[in-house]
Scaffold this active site. Structure first.
Site, PDB file in Angstrom:
ATOM      1  N   LYS A  30       9.133  14.990   5.545  1.00 35.20           N
ATOM      2  CA  LYS A  30       8.220  13.842   5.335  1.00 35.20           C
ATOM      3  C   LYS A  30       6.918  14.308   4.523  1.00 35.20           C
ATOM      4  O   LYS A  30       6.359  14.408   5.767  1.00 35.20           O
ATOM      5  CB  LYS A  30       8.477  12.694   5.813  1.00 35.20           C
ATOM      6  N   ARG A  83      11.898   7.029   3.013  1.00 31.46           N
ATOM      7  CA  ARG A  83      12.928   7.365   2.754  1.00 31.46           C
ATOM      8  C   ARG A  83      13.235   6.947   1.521  1.00 31.46           C
ATOM      9  O   ARG A  83      14.415   7.798   0.814  1.00 31.46           O
ATOM     10  CB  ARG A  83      14.176   5.361   3.525  1.00 31.46           C
ATOM     11  N   LYS A 127      -0.055  -2.100   4.718  1.00 34.84           N
ATOM     12  CA  LYS A 127      -0.817  -1.915   6.530  1.00 34.84           C
ATOM     13  C   LYS A 127      -2.172  -2.804   5.922  1.00 34.84           C
ATOM     14  O   LYS A 127      -2.933  -2.786   5.873  1.00 34.84           O
ATOM     15  CB  LYS A 127      -0.591  -0.701   6.595  1.00 34.84           C
ATOM     16  N   ASP A 145       1.464  10.567   8.618  1.00 32.94           N
ATOM     17  CA  ASP A 145       2.428  10.783   7.847  1.00 32.94           C
ATOM     18  C   ASP A 145       3.247  12.127   7.471  1.00 32.94           C
ATOM     19  O   ASP A 145       4.364  11.611   6.435  1.00 32.94           O
ATOM     20  CB  ASP A 145       2.137   9.253   6.713  1.00 32.94           C
ATOM     21  N   GLU A 155       8.017   3.401   1.912  1.00 33.39           N
ATOM     22  CA  GLU A 155       7.847   4.537   1.142  1.00 33.39           C
ATOM     23  C   GLU A 155       8.993   5.779   1.811  1.00 33.39           C
ATOM     24  O   GLU A 155       9.048   6.989   0.741  1.00 33.39           O
ATOM     25  CB  GLU A 155       6.966   4.972   0.574  1.00 33.39           C
ATOM     26  N   ASP A 169      -0.566   7.131   4.458  1.00 34.67           N
ATOM     27  CA  ASP A 169       0.486   5.496   3.703  1.00 34.67           C
ATOM     28  C   ASP A 169      -0.082   4.649   3.908  1.00 34.67           C
ATOM     29  O   ASP A 169      -0.598   4.380   5.263  1.00 34.67           O
ATOM     30  CB  ASP A 169       1.541   5.939   4.905  1.00 34.67           C
ATOM     31  N   ASP A 186       5.932  -0.869   2.037  1.00 36.08           N
ATOM     32  CA  ASP A 186       6.029   0.209   2.579  1.00 36.08           C
ATOM     33  C   ASP A 186       6.631   0.752   3.736  1.00 36.08           C
ATOM     34  O   ASP A 186       6.829   1.963   4.459  1.00 36.08           O
ATOM     35  CB  ASP A 186       5.154  -0.468   3.687  1.00 36.08           C
TER      36      ASP A 186
HETATM   37  N1  BES Z   1       4.864   5.905   8.112  1.00 40.32           N
HETATM   38  C1  BES Z   1       5.508   4.058   8.138  1.00 40.32           C
HETATM   39  C2  BES Z   1       6.269   4.574   9.646  1.00 40.32           C
HETATM   40  C3  BES Z   1       5.090   5.090  10.717  1.00 40.32           C
HETATM   41  C4  BES Z   1       4.841   4.009  11.999  1.00 40.32           C
HETATM   42  C5  BES Z   1       4.645   6.025  11.770  1.00 40.32           C
HETATM   43  C6  BES Z   1       3.311   3.836  12.726  1.00 40.32           C
HETATM   44  C7  BES Z   1       3.602   6.645  12.756  1.00 40.32           C
HETATM   45  C8  BES Z   1       3.808   4.827  13.417  1.00 40.32           C
HETATM   46  C9  BES Z   1       6.502   4.425   7.496  1.00 40.32           C
HETATM   47  O1  BES Z   1       6.234   4.465   6.181  1.00 40.32           O
HETATM   48  C10 BES Z   1       6.397   3.002   7.204  1.00 40.32           C
HETATM   49  O2  BES Z   1       5.544   1.984   6.869  1.00 40.32           O
HETATM   50  N2  BES Z   1       7.559   2.011   7.724  1.00 40.32           N
HETATM   51  C11 BES Z   1       7.720   0.422   7.951  1.00 40.32           C
HETATM   52  C12 BES Z   1       9.090   0.360   7.836  1.00 40.32           C
HETATM   53  C13 BES Z   1       9.384  -1.656   7.305  1.00 40.32           C
HETATM   54  C14 BES Z   1       8.648  -1.145   6.424  1.00 40.32           C
HETATM   55  C15 BES Z   1      10.627  -1.636   6.658  1.00 40.32           C
HETATM   56  C16 BES Z   1       7.686   0.022   9.720  1.00 40.32           C
HETATM   57  O3  BES Z   1       7.924   1.440  10.397  1.00 40.32           O
HETATM   58  O4  BES Z   1       6.959  -1.196   9.605  1.00 40.32           O
HETATM   59 ZN    ZN Z   2       5.259   6.516   5.430  1.00 41.15          ZN
HETATM   60 MN    MN Z   3       4.917   3.553   5.505  1.00 37.37          MN
END
Ligand code: BES
Ligand code: ZN
Ligand code: MN
Length: 500
Positions: free
Chosen positions: A268, A354, A280, A291, A352, A273, A350
Protein backbone atom coordinates in the site's frame (compact mmCIF):
# COMPACT_ATOMS: atom_id res chain seq x y z
CA UNK A 1 29.31 -0.45 8.36
CA UNK A 2 31.79 -3.22 7.76
CA UNK A 3 31.50 -6.70 9.25
CA UNK A 4 34.11 -9.46 9.41
CA UNK A 5 33.98 -12.79 11.20
CA UNK A 6 37.06 -14.01 12.96
CA UNK A 7 38.11 -16.93 15.12
CA UNK A 8 40.15 -15.39 17.92
CA UNK A 9 40.91 -15.31 21.63
CA UNK A 10 38.86 -12.35 22.85
CA UNK A 11 41.41 -11.13 25.41
CA UNK A 12 44.00 -10.62 22.65
CA UNK A 13 41.74 -8.62 20.34
CA UNK A 14 42.62 -5.00 19.76
CA UNK A 15 39.38 -3.06 19.47
CA UNK A 16 37.77 0.13 20.70
CA UNK A 17 35.15 -1.97 22.47
CA UNK A 18 34.99 -5.68 23.13
CA UNK A 19 31.44 -6.86 23.80
CA UNK A 20 30.95 -9.87 26.06
CA UNK A 21 27.80 -11.39 27.48
CA UNK A 22 27.07 -12.82 30.90
CA UNK A 23 24.06 -14.22 32.67
CA UNK A 24 22.87 -12.43 35.75
CA UNK A 25 23.39 -15.47 37.94
CA UNK A 26 27.09 -15.27 37.14
CA UNK A 27 27.45 -17.93 34.46
CA UNK A 28 29.67 -16.56 31.71
CA UNK A 29 29.64 -17.28 28.00
CA UNK A 30 32.88 -18.94 26.80
CA UNK A 31 34.34 -15.61 25.56
CA UNK A 32 33.43 -13.95 28.87
CA UNK A 33 35.18 -16.80 30.67
CA UNK A 34 38.33 -16.04 28.68
CA UNK A 35 38.16 -12.35 29.64
CA UNK A 36 37.46 -13.27 33.24
CA UNK A 37 40.53 -15.49 33.33
CA UNK A 38 42.73 -12.87 31.67
CA UNK A 39 41.58 -10.23 34.14
CA UNK A 40 42.08 -12.53 37.11
CA UNK A 41 38.43 -12.91 37.96
CA UNK A 42 37.35 -9.27 37.51
CA UNK A 43 34.14 -10.09 35.60
CA UNK A 44 32.95 -12.73 38.04
CA UNK A 45 33.71 -10.39 40.93
CA UNK A 46 31.78 -7.55 39.38
CA UNK A 47 28.75 -9.73 38.73
CA UNK A 48 28.89 -11.15 42.21
CA UNK A 49 28.81 -7.64 43.59
CA UNK A 50 25.59 -7.12 41.65
CA UNK A 51 26.87 -4.58 39.11
CA UNK A 52 25.16 -6.36 36.24
CA UNK A 53 21.38 -6.13 36.27
CA UNK A 54 19.39 -9.31 35.61
CA UNK A 55 17.40 -7.58 32.91
CA UNK A 56 18.67 -8.72 29.52
CA UNK A 57 20.25 -5.78 27.76
CA UNK A 58 21.55 -3.89 30.78
CA UNK A 59 25.22 -3.05 30.35
CA UNK A 60 28.36 -2.07 32.25
CA UNK A 61 31.28 -0.39 30.45
CA UNK A 62 34.71 -1.30 31.79
CA UNK A 63 37.74 0.74 30.80
CA UNK A 64 41.21 -0.69 30.32
CA UNK A 65 40.51 -4.00 31.93
CA UNK A 66 43.73 -5.72 33.01
CA UNK A 67 44.86 -8.57 30.76
CA UNK A 68 42.64 -7.46 27.87
CA UNK A 69 43.96 -5.84 24.70
CA UNK A 70 40.74 -3.96 23.92
CA UNK A 71 40.41 -0.37 25.14
CA UNK A 72 37.03 -1.05 26.69
CA UNK A 73 34.93 -4.05 27.59
CA UNK A 74 31.16 -3.72 27.30
CA UNK A 75 29.62 -6.33 29.56
CA UNK A 76 26.04 -7.02 28.57
CA UNK A 77 23.48 -8.92 30.57
CA UNK A 78 21.77 -11.87 28.89
CA UNK A 79 19.25 -11.99 31.71
CA UNK A 80 18.74 -15.10 33.78
CA UNK A 81 20.29 -18.21 32.27
CA UNK A 82 17.07 -20.19 32.77
CA UNK A 83 15.06 -17.57 30.83
CA UNK A 84 17.46 -17.20 27.91
CA UNK A 85 15.43 -16.79 24.72
CA UNK A 86 15.33 -15.14 21.31
CA UNK A 87 13.93 -12.09 23.03
CA UNK A 88 16.65 -11.87 25.67
CA UNK A 89 19.27 -12.32 22.95
CA UNK A 90 17.75 -9.54 20.86
CA UNK A 91 17.29 -7.25 23.84
CA UNK A 92 20.99 -7.67 24.56
CA UNK A 93 21.84 -6.95 20.92
CA UNK A 94 19.62 -3.86 20.81
CA UNK A 95 21.35 -2.27 23.76
CA UNK A 96 24.75 -3.17 22.37
CA UNK A 97 23.70 -1.51 19.11
CA UNK A 98 22.65 1.57 21.04
CA UNK A 99 25.90 1.74 22.98
CA UNK A 100 28.00 1.25 19.85
CA UNK A 101 26.13 3.78 17.72
CA UNK A 102 26.29 6.45 20.42
CA UNK A 103 29.83 5.74 21.64
CA UNK A 104 33.22 7.15 20.69
CA UNK A 105 34.86 3.86 19.67
CA UNK A 106 35.33 3.51 15.91
CA UNK A 107 35.53 -0.25 15.94
CA UNK A 108 34.11 -3.07 18.02
CA UNK A 109 34.50 -6.78 18.50
CA UNK A 110 31.36 -8.68 19.46
CA UNK A 111 31.50 -12.14 21.03
CA UNK A 112 27.77 -12.72 21.53
CA UNK A 113 27.44 -15.30 18.74
CA UNK A 114 28.79 -17.81 21.22
CA UNK A 115 25.92 -17.29 23.65
CA UNK A 116 24.28 -20.68 23.32
CA UNK A 117 20.62 -20.37 22.43
CA UNK A 118 18.72 -23.64 22.29
CA UNK A 119 17.60 -24.44 18.73
CA UNK A 120 19.25 -21.41 17.19
CA UNK A 121 22.36 -22.36 15.24
CA UNK A 122 25.45 -20.18 14.97
CA UNK A 123 24.45 -18.94 11.49
CA UNK A 124 21.11 -17.71 12.88
CA UNK A 125 22.86 -15.92 15.73
CA UNK A 126 25.33 -14.25 13.38
CA UNK A 127 22.55 -13.09 11.06
CA UNK A 128 20.67 -11.58 13.99
CA UNK A 129 23.77 -9.83 15.28
CA UNK A 130 24.71 -8.22 11.99
CA UNK A 131 21.10 -7.21 11.35
CA UNK A 132 20.43 -5.67 14.76
CA UNK A 133 23.82 -3.94 15.00
CA UNK A 134 23.63 -2.53 11.47
CA UNK A 135 20.02 -1.47 11.97
CA UNK A 136 20.96 0.17 15.28
CA UNK A 137 23.32 2.50 13.42
CA UNK A 138 20.44 3.90 11.33
CA UNK A 139 19.97 7.66 11.50
CA UNK A 140 17.39 9.60 9.57
CA UNK A 141 19.16 12.54 7.95
CA UNK A 142 16.63 15.22 8.78
CA UNK A 143 16.91 18.37 6.70
CA UNK A 144 17.89 20.95 9.30
CA UNK A 145 19.34 24.45 9.07
CA UNK A 146 23.13 24.26 9.03
CA UNK A 147 23.17 21.14 6.91
CA UNK A 148 24.36 17.75 8.05
CA UNK A 149 25.12 17.50 11.72
CA UNK A 150 27.87 14.98 11.17
CA UNK A 151 25.98 12.32 13.13
CA UNK A 152 26.54 9.84 10.38
CA UNK A 153 30.19 9.61 11.31
CA UNK A 154 29.55 8.80 14.97
CA UNK A 155 29.69 5.35 16.45
CA UNK A 156 31.47 2.13 15.58
CA UNK A 157 31.76 1.49 11.83
CA UNK A 158 33.99 -1.58 11.80
CA UNK A 159 32.62 -4.63 13.53
CA UNK A 160 34.41 -7.91 14.12
CA UNK A 161 32.21 -10.85 15.00
CA UNK A 162 34.29 -13.17 17.13
CA UNK A 163 33.49 -16.87 17.17
CA UNK A 164 35.09 -19.92 18.69
CA UNK A 165 34.37 -22.13 15.66
CA UNK A 166 36.10 -21.98 12.31
CA UNK A 167 34.79 -19.41 9.86
CA UNK A 168 33.12 -20.87 6.77
CA UNK A 169 31.12 -19.70 3.76
CA UNK A 170 27.77 -20.47 5.39
CA UNK A 171 28.59 -18.25 8.37
CA UNK A 172 29.87 -15.47 6.11
CA UNK A 173 26.62 -15.65 4.14
CA UNK A 174 24.58 -15.37 7.33
CA UNK A 175 26.37 -12.15 8.27
CA UNK A 176 25.78 -10.73 4.78
CA UNK A 177 22.09 -11.61 5.01
CA UNK A 178 21.74 -9.70 8.25
CA UNK A 179 23.46 -6.70 6.71
CA UNK A 180 21.33 -6.83 3.57
CA UNK A 181 18.13 -6.93 5.63
CA UNK A 182 19.30 -3.94 7.70
CA UNK A 183 20.01 -2.09 4.46
CA UNK A 184 16.49 -2.83 3.26
CA UNK A 185 15.09 -1.67 6.59
CA UNK A 186 17.04 1.58 6.31
CA UNK A 187 15.46 2.29 2.93
CA UNK A 188 11.99 1.48 4.30
CA UNK A 189 12.61 3.75 7.30
CA UNK A 190 13.85 6.62 5.15
CA UNK A 191 10.76 6.43 2.95
CA UNK A 192 8.43 6.24 5.96
CA UNK A 193 10.13 9.15 7.70
CA UNK A 194 10.13 11.48 4.71
CA UNK A 195 7.25 13.96 4.70
CA UNK A 196 4.32 13.64 2.33
CA UNK A 197 5.44 16.65 0.29
CA UNK A 198 8.72 14.89 -0.50
CA UNK A 199 7.80 11.21 -0.54
CA UNK A 200 5.14 11.44 -3.25
CA UNK A 201 4.04 8.69 -5.64
CA UNK A 202 6.64 10.01 -8.11
CA UNK A 203 9.31 9.80 -5.41
CA UNK A 204 8.42 6.16 -4.75
CA UNK A 205 8.58 5.49 -8.49
CA UNK A 206 11.98 7.21 -8.76
CA UNK A 207 13.25 5.19 -5.81
CA UNK A 208 12.09 1.96 -7.46
CA UNK A 209 13.74 2.94 -10.74
CA UNK A 210 16.99 3.81 -8.99
CA UNK A 211 16.94 0.44 -7.25
CA UNK A 212 16.30 -1.31 -10.56
CA UNK A 213 19.24 0.51 -12.09
CA UNK A 214 21.54 -0.27 -9.17
CA UNK A 215 20.68 -3.96 -9.05
CA UNK A 216 19.77 -4.52 -12.69
CA UNK A 217 16.13 -5.48 -12.49
CA UNK A 218 13.24 -4.14 -14.57
CA UNK A 219 10.87 -1.50 -13.25
CA UNK A 220 7.70 -0.31 -14.98
CA UNK A 221 5.77 2.76 -13.90
CA UNK A 222 2.19 3.03 -15.10
CA UNK A 223 0.61 6.50 -15.30
CA UNK A 224 -2.97 7.57 -14.72
CA UNK A 225 -3.87 7.01 -18.39
CA UNK A 226 -2.49 3.44 -18.23
CA UNK A 227 -4.55 2.75 -15.13
CA UNK A 228 -7.64 4.12 -16.86
CA UNK A 229 -7.06 1.77 -19.76
CA UNK A 230 -6.74 -1.16 -17.37
CA UNK A 231 -10.03 -0.19 -15.75
CA UNK A 232 -8.60 0.50 -12.30
CA UNK A 233 -11.64 2.54 -11.30
CA UNK A 234 -11.26 1.78 -7.63
CA UNK A 235 -7.63 2.90 -7.36
CA UNK A 236 -8.32 6.01 -9.44
CA UNK A 237 -11.27 7.00 -7.25
CA UNK A 238 -8.79 7.49 -4.40
CA UNK A 239 -6.40 9.55 -6.54
CA UNK A 240 -9.16 11.92 -7.71
CA UNK A 241 -8.90 14.43 -4.86
CA UNK A 242 -5.16 14.96 -5.25
CA UNK A 243 -3.37 17.37 -7.55
CA UNK A 244 -0.32 15.13 -7.78
CA UNK A 245 -0.47 12.18 -10.17
CA UNK A 246 -0.78 8.58 -8.98
CA UNK A 247 1.80 5.98 -10.03
CA UNK A 248 1.50 2.24 -10.34
CA UNK A 249 4.93 0.73 -9.86
CA UNK A 250 5.86 -2.80 -10.93
CA UNK A 251 9.28 -4.29 -10.16
CA UNK A 252 10.55 -7.54 -11.65
CA UNK A 253 13.35 -9.27 -9.77
CA UNK A 254 14.41 -12.35 -11.70
CA UNK A 255 16.85 -14.34 -9.65
CA UNK A 256 15.17 -17.69 -10.28
CA UNK A 257 14.64 -19.98 -13.24
CA UNK A 258 12.89 -18.31 -16.19
CA UNK A 259 9.76 -20.42 -15.83
CA UNK A 260 9.59 -20.44 -12.01
CA UNK A 261 6.41 -18.79 -10.74
CA UNK A 262 7.10 -15.55 -8.91
CA UNK A 263 6.18 -14.55 -5.41
CA UNK A 264 4.27 -11.27 -5.71
CA UNK A 265 4.50 -8.58 -3.03
CA UNK A 266 1.92 -5.78 -3.09
CA UNK A 267 2.50 -2.72 -0.88
CA UNK A 268 0.00 0.00 0.00
CA UNK A 269 1.48 3.30 -1.13
CA UNK A 270 -0.77 6.05 0.23
CA UNK A 271 1.81 8.82 0.49
CA UNK A 272 -0.53 10.83 2.70
CA UNK A 273 -3.90 9.80 4.11
CA UNK A 274 -6.10 12.73 5.10
CA UNK A 275 -9.14 10.47 4.98
CA UNK A 276 -10.45 12.33 1.92
CA UNK A 277 -13.97 13.77 2.22
CA UNK A 278 -14.42 11.48 5.27
CA UNK A 279 -11.68 13.67 6.77
CA UNK A 280 -9.63 12.37 9.67
CA UNK A 281 -9.50 14.32 12.95
CA UNK A 282 -6.59 16.75 13.17
CA UNK A 283 -4.69 15.24 16.09
CA UNK A 284 -1.58 13.39 14.96
CA UNK A 285 -2.65 13.54 11.34
CA UNK A 286 1.00 14.24 10.47
CA UNK A 287 1.68 10.57 11.15
CA UNK A 288 -0.42 9.59 8.15
CA UNK A 289 2.67 10.21 6.03
CA UNK A 290 3.56 6.66 7.03
CA UNK A 291 0.57 5.25 5.16
CA UNK A 292 3.01 4.18 2.44
CA UNK A 293 4.98 1.86 4.72
CA UNK A 294 3.61 -1.21 2.96
CA UNK A 295 5.12 0.17 -0.25
CA UNK A 296 8.31 1.05 1.62
CA UNK A 297 8.59 -2.50 2.93
CA UNK A 298 8.29 -3.87 -0.60
CA UNK A 299 11.02 -1.52 -1.85
CA UNK A 300 13.18 -2.30 1.18
CA UNK A 301 12.71 -6.04 0.71
CA UNK A 302 13.65 -5.71 -2.95
CA UNK A 303 16.84 -3.98 -1.93
CA UNK A 304 17.60 -6.76 0.56
CA UNK A 305 16.92 -9.66 -1.83
CA UNK A 306 18.79 -7.99 -4.68
CA UNK A 307 21.75 -7.40 -2.37
CA UNK A 308 21.64 -11.07 -1.38
CA UNK A 309 21.16 -12.07 -5.03
CA UNK A 310 18.45 -14.54 -3.95
CA UNK A 311 17.74 -17.24 -6.55
CA UNK A 312 14.03 -16.53 -6.78
CA UNK A 313 11.57 -14.63 -8.97
CA UNK A 314 9.75 -11.85 -7.19
CA UNK A 315 7.36 -9.21 -8.53
CA UNK A 316 6.77 -6.08 -6.46
CA UNK A 317 3.63 -4.00 -7.04
CA UNK A 318 3.08 -0.59 -5.49
CA UNK A 319 -0.12 1.33 -6.15
CA UNK A 320 0.79 4.86 -5.04
CA UNK A 321 -1.39 7.92 -4.53
CA UNK A 322 -2.40 10.50 -1.95
CA UNK A 323 -5.83 10.46 -0.34
CA UNK A 324 -6.97 14.08 -0.31
CA UNK A 325 -10.26 15.98 -0.03
CA UNK A 326 -11.06 18.46 -2.80
CA UNK A 327 -13.65 19.60 -5.30
CA UNK A 328 -12.97 16.59 -7.47
CA UNK A 329 -12.64 14.09 -4.66
CA UNK A 330 -14.76 10.95 -4.36
CA UNK A 331 -17.89 11.44 -2.21
CA UNK A 332 -19.28 8.99 0.32
CA UNK A 333 -21.95 7.07 -1.56
CA UNK A 334 -20.11 7.09 -4.89
CA UNK A 335 -20.09 3.76 -6.71
CA UNK A 336 -16.99 2.72 -8.66
CA UNK A 337 -16.06 -0.26 -10.82
CA UNK A 338 -12.87 -2.09 -9.95
CA UNK A 339 -10.53 -3.69 -12.49
CA UNK A 340 -12.10 -7.05 -11.60
CA UNK A 341 -15.50 -5.78 -12.74
CA UNK A 342 -16.92 -5.89 -9.23
CA UNK A 343 -18.58 -2.65 -8.14
CA UNK A 344 -17.93 -0.90 -4.84
CA UNK A 345 -20.03 1.57 -2.90
CA UNK A 346 -17.60 3.88 -1.14
CA UNK A 347 -19.31 4.59 2.16
CA UNK A 348 -16.17 6.01 3.76
CA UNK A 349 -13.40 7.61 1.73
CA UNK A 350 -10.99 6.96 4.61
CA UNK A 351 -11.13 3.22 3.91
CA UNK A 352 -8.97 3.93 0.85
CA UNK A 353 -6.20 1.37 1.31
CA UNK A 354 -8.41 -1.53 0.25
CA UNK A 355 -9.60 0.52 -2.75
CA UNK A 356 -6.11 0.84 -4.19
CA UNK A 357 -5.04 -2.66 -3.17
CA UNK A 358 -7.97 -4.44 -4.80
CA UNK A 359 -6.97 -3.26 -8.27
CA UNK A 360 -3.31 -4.09 -7.61
CA UNK A 361 -4.38 -7.58 -6.48
CA UNK A 362 -6.35 -8.08 -9.68
CA UNK A 363 -3.36 -6.88 -11.69
CA UNK A 364 -1.21 -9.46 -9.86
CA UNK A 365 -3.15 -12.32 -11.52
CA UNK A 366 -1.28 -11.81 -14.78
CA UNK A 367 1.94 -13.06 -13.18
CA UNK A 368 0.44 -16.49 -12.35
CA UNK A 369 1.97 -16.13 -8.91
CA UNK A 370 3.24 -18.90 -6.64
CA UNK A 371 1.59 -16.75 -3.98
CA UNK A 372 0.79 -13.11 -3.27
CA UNK A 373 1.48 -11.23 -0.04
CA UNK A 374 0.12 -7.74 0.42
CA UNK A 375 1.45 -5.40 3.07
CA UNK A 376 -0.56 -2.43 4.25
CA UNK A 377 -1.07 0.07 7.05
CA UNK A 378 -4.69 -0.84 6.61
CA UNK A 379 -6.67 -0.46 9.81
CA UNK A 380 -6.55 1.35 13.13
CA UNK A 381 -8.54 -1.65 14.39
CA UNK A 382 -5.43 -3.82 14.02
CA UNK A 383 -3.58 -1.61 16.48
CA UNK A 384 -6.50 -1.91 18.89
CA UNK A 385 -6.63 -5.70 18.54
CA UNK A 386 -2.93 -6.60 18.59
CA UNK A 387 -1.09 -3.54 19.81
CA UNK A 388 2.23 -2.75 18.24
CA UNK A 389 4.03 -6.08 18.73
CA UNK A 390 2.88 -8.34 15.88
CA UNK A 391 1.58 -7.46 12.44
CA UNK A 392 -1.91 -8.78 11.69
CA UNK A 393 -1.98 -11.75 9.33
CA UNK A 394 -4.95 -13.03 7.35
CA UNK A 395 -4.75 -15.55 4.54
CA UNK A 396 -6.83 -17.71 2.21
CA UNK A 397 -4.29 -20.53 2.50
CA UNK A 398 -3.29 -22.13 5.81
CA UNK A 399 0.13 -23.33 4.66
CA UNK A 400 1.10 -19.87 3.50
CA UNK A 401 -0.11 -18.39 6.79
CA UNK A 402 1.89 -20.96 8.78
CA UNK A 403 4.98 -20.25 6.70
CA UNK A 404 4.74 -16.51 7.35
CA UNK A 405 4.14 -17.02 11.06
CA UNK A 406 7.24 -19.21 11.22
CA UNK A 407 9.44 -16.75 9.33
CA UNK A 408 8.15 -14.02 11.61
CA UNK A 409 9.27 -15.87 14.72
CA UNK A 410 12.63 -16.69 13.14
CA UNK A 411 13.30 -13.11 12.15
CA UNK A 412 11.96 -11.59 15.35
CA UNK A 413 9.49 -9.60 13.23
CA UNK A 414 6.37 -11.48 14.17
CA UNK A 415 2.83 -11.67 12.89
CA UNK A 416 -0.34 -13.05 14.45
CA UNK A 417 -3.17 -14.63 12.53
CA UNK A 418 -6.79 -13.48 12.62
CA UNK A 419 -9.68 -15.42 11.09
CA UNK A 420 -10.78 -14.77 7.54
CA UNK A 421 -14.07 -16.62 7.85
CA UNK A 422 -16.84 -16.15 5.31
CA UNK A 423 -19.16 -15.38 8.21
CA UNK A 424 -17.78 -11.84 8.17
CA UNK A 425 -18.49 -11.28 4.47
CA UNK A 426 -22.12 -10.30 5.11
CA UNK A 427 -20.90 -7.15 6.84
CA UNK A 428 -19.76 -5.76 3.48
CA UNK A 429 -23.26 -5.92 1.98
CA UNK A 430 -24.33 -2.90 -0.07
CA UNK A 431 -27.77 -2.01 -1.42
CA UNK A 432 -26.21 -0.19 -4.36
CA UNK A 433 -23.18 -2.20 -5.48
CA UNK A 434 -21.52 -5.62 -5.20
CA UNK A 435 -20.00 -4.55 -1.89
CA UNK A 436 -19.44 -1.63 0.43
CA UNK A 437 -15.92 -0.56 1.32
CA UNK A 438 -16.53 -0.69 5.07
CA UNK A 439 -18.00 -3.31 7.35
CA UNK A 440 -19.25 -1.40 10.35
CA UNK A 441 -17.98 -0.94 13.86
CA UNK A 442 -16.57 -4.32 14.81
CA UNK A 443 -13.77 -6.54 13.51
CA UNK A 444 -12.39 -3.82 11.27
CA UNK A 445 -9.15 -5.64 10.43
CA UNK A 446 -11.05 -8.75 9.43
CA UNK A 447 -13.68 -7.00 7.32
CA UNK A 448 -10.91 -5.08 5.53
CA UNK A 449 -9.20 -8.39 4.71
CA UNK A 450 -12.56 -9.91 3.69
CA UNK A 451 -12.92 -7.08 1.21
CA UNK A 452 -9.49 -7.89 -0.27
CA UNK A 453 -10.29 -11.61 -0.29
CA UNK A 454 -12.93 -10.93 -2.94
CA UNK A 455 -10.11 -9.98 -5.31
CA UNK A 456 -7.63 -12.77 -4.53
CA UNK A 457 -9.57 -15.92 -5.42
CA UNK A 458 -7.20 -16.84 -8.28
CA UNK A 459 -4.16 -17.53 -6.09
CA UNK A 460 -2.77 -18.25 -2.65
CA UNK A 461 -2.76 -15.01 -0.76
CA UNK A 462 -1.81 -13.53 2.59
CA UNK A 463 -2.35 -10.05 3.94
CA UNK A 464 -0.17 -8.30 6.53
CA UNK A 465 -1.77 -5.38 8.39
CA UNK A 466 1.18 -3.31 9.60
CA UNK A 467 -0.71 -0.28 10.96
CA UNK A 468 0.71 -1.00 14.41
CA UNK A 469 4.16 -2.31 13.57
CA UNK A 470 5.47 0.04 10.87
CA UNK A 471 5.63 3.10 13.09
CA UNK A 472 6.57 4.18 16.60
CA UNK A 473 4.79 7.21 18.09
CA UNK A 474 5.90 9.44 20.96
CA UNK A 475 9.45 10.61 21.63
CA UNK A 476 11.10 8.05 19.36
CA UNK A 477 8.60 8.85 16.59
CA UNK A 478 9.55 7.25 13.31
CA UNK A 479 9.33 4.33 10.90
CA UNK A 480 10.52 0.91 12.12
CA UNK A 481 11.48 -0.75 8.84
CA UNK A 482 9.07 -3.59 9.60
CA UNK A 483 8.13 -6.00 8.10
CA UNK A 484 11.27 -6.05 5.93
CA UNK A 485 12.87 -8.71 8.21
CA UNK A 486 9.80 -10.95 8.00
CA UNK A 487 9.43 -10.60 4.22
CA UNK A 488 13.15 -11.11 3.63
CA UNK A 489 13.21 -14.22 5.81
CA UNK A 490 10.15 -15.52 3.98
CA UNK A 491 11.85 -15.07 0.61
CA UNK A 492 15.16 -16.51 1.88
CA UNK A 493 13.18 -19.59 2.89
CA UNK A 494 11.46 -19.76 -0.49
CA UNK A 495 14.77 -19.40 -2.33
CA UNK A 496 16.16 -22.27 -0.27
CA UNK A 497 13.22 -24.35 -1.43
CA UNK A 498 11.60 -24.45 1.98
CA UNK A 499 8.12 -23.43 0.91
CA UNK A 500 5.71 -25.07 3.30
N1 BES B 1 -4.32 4.40 7.00
C1 BES B 1 -5.46 4.13 7.77
C2 BES B 1 -5.23 3.07 8.85
C3 BES B 1 -4.32 3.46 9.96
C4 BES B 1 -4.84 3.99 11.12
C5 BES B 1 -2.98 3.22 9.88
C6 BES B 1 -4.01 4.30 12.16
C7 BES B 1 -2.15 3.54 10.91
C8 BES B 1 -2.66 4.06 12.06
C9 BES B 1 -6.58 3.63 6.88
O1 BES B 1 -6.62 4.14 5.60
C10 BES B 1 -7.85 4.04 7.54
O2 BES B 1 -8.09 5.21 7.62
N2 BES B 1 -8.62 3.06 8.00
C11 BES B 1 -9.83 3.33 8.66
C12 BES B 1 -10.87 2.37 8.14
C13 BES B 1 -12.27 2.70 8.56
C14 BES B 1 -12.72 3.99 7.89
C15 BES B 1 -13.17 1.56 8.17
C16 BES B 1 -9.61 3.13 10.15
O3 BES B 1 -8.85 2.25 10.53
O4 BES B 1 -10.16 3.92 10.91
ZN1 ZN C 1 -4.80 4.74 4.84
MN1 MN D 1 -7.63 5.99 5.50
Amino acid sequence: MEFTIKTASPEKLRAGVLVVGAFADGSLTPPAQAIDKASKGKLAQLIKRGDLDDKAGSTVMLHELAGTAAERVLLVSLGKAADFSDKAFRDALSSVAKALSGGVAKDAAITLADADLPERPLAWRLQQISRVIADGAYRFEAPKAGGKDGKKERGARKITLVIGDKVNAELEAAVRRGQAIAEGMALAKDLGNLPGNVCTPAYLADTAEALGKQFKFDVEVLERADMEKLGMGSLLSVAKGSHIPPKFIVMHYKGGKTKAKPVVLVGKGITFDTGGISLKPGAEMDEMKYDMCGAASVLGTFKAIARMALPLNVVGIVPATENMPGGNATRPGDVVTSMSGQTIEILNTDAEGRLILCDALTYAERFKPACVVDIATLTGACVVALGKIPSGLLANDDDLAAELLKRGTESGDRAWQLPLWDDYQDLLKSNFADMANIGGRYGGTITAACFLARFTKAYKWAHLDIAGTAWVSGDAKGATGRPVPLLSEFLIGRAAGKAE
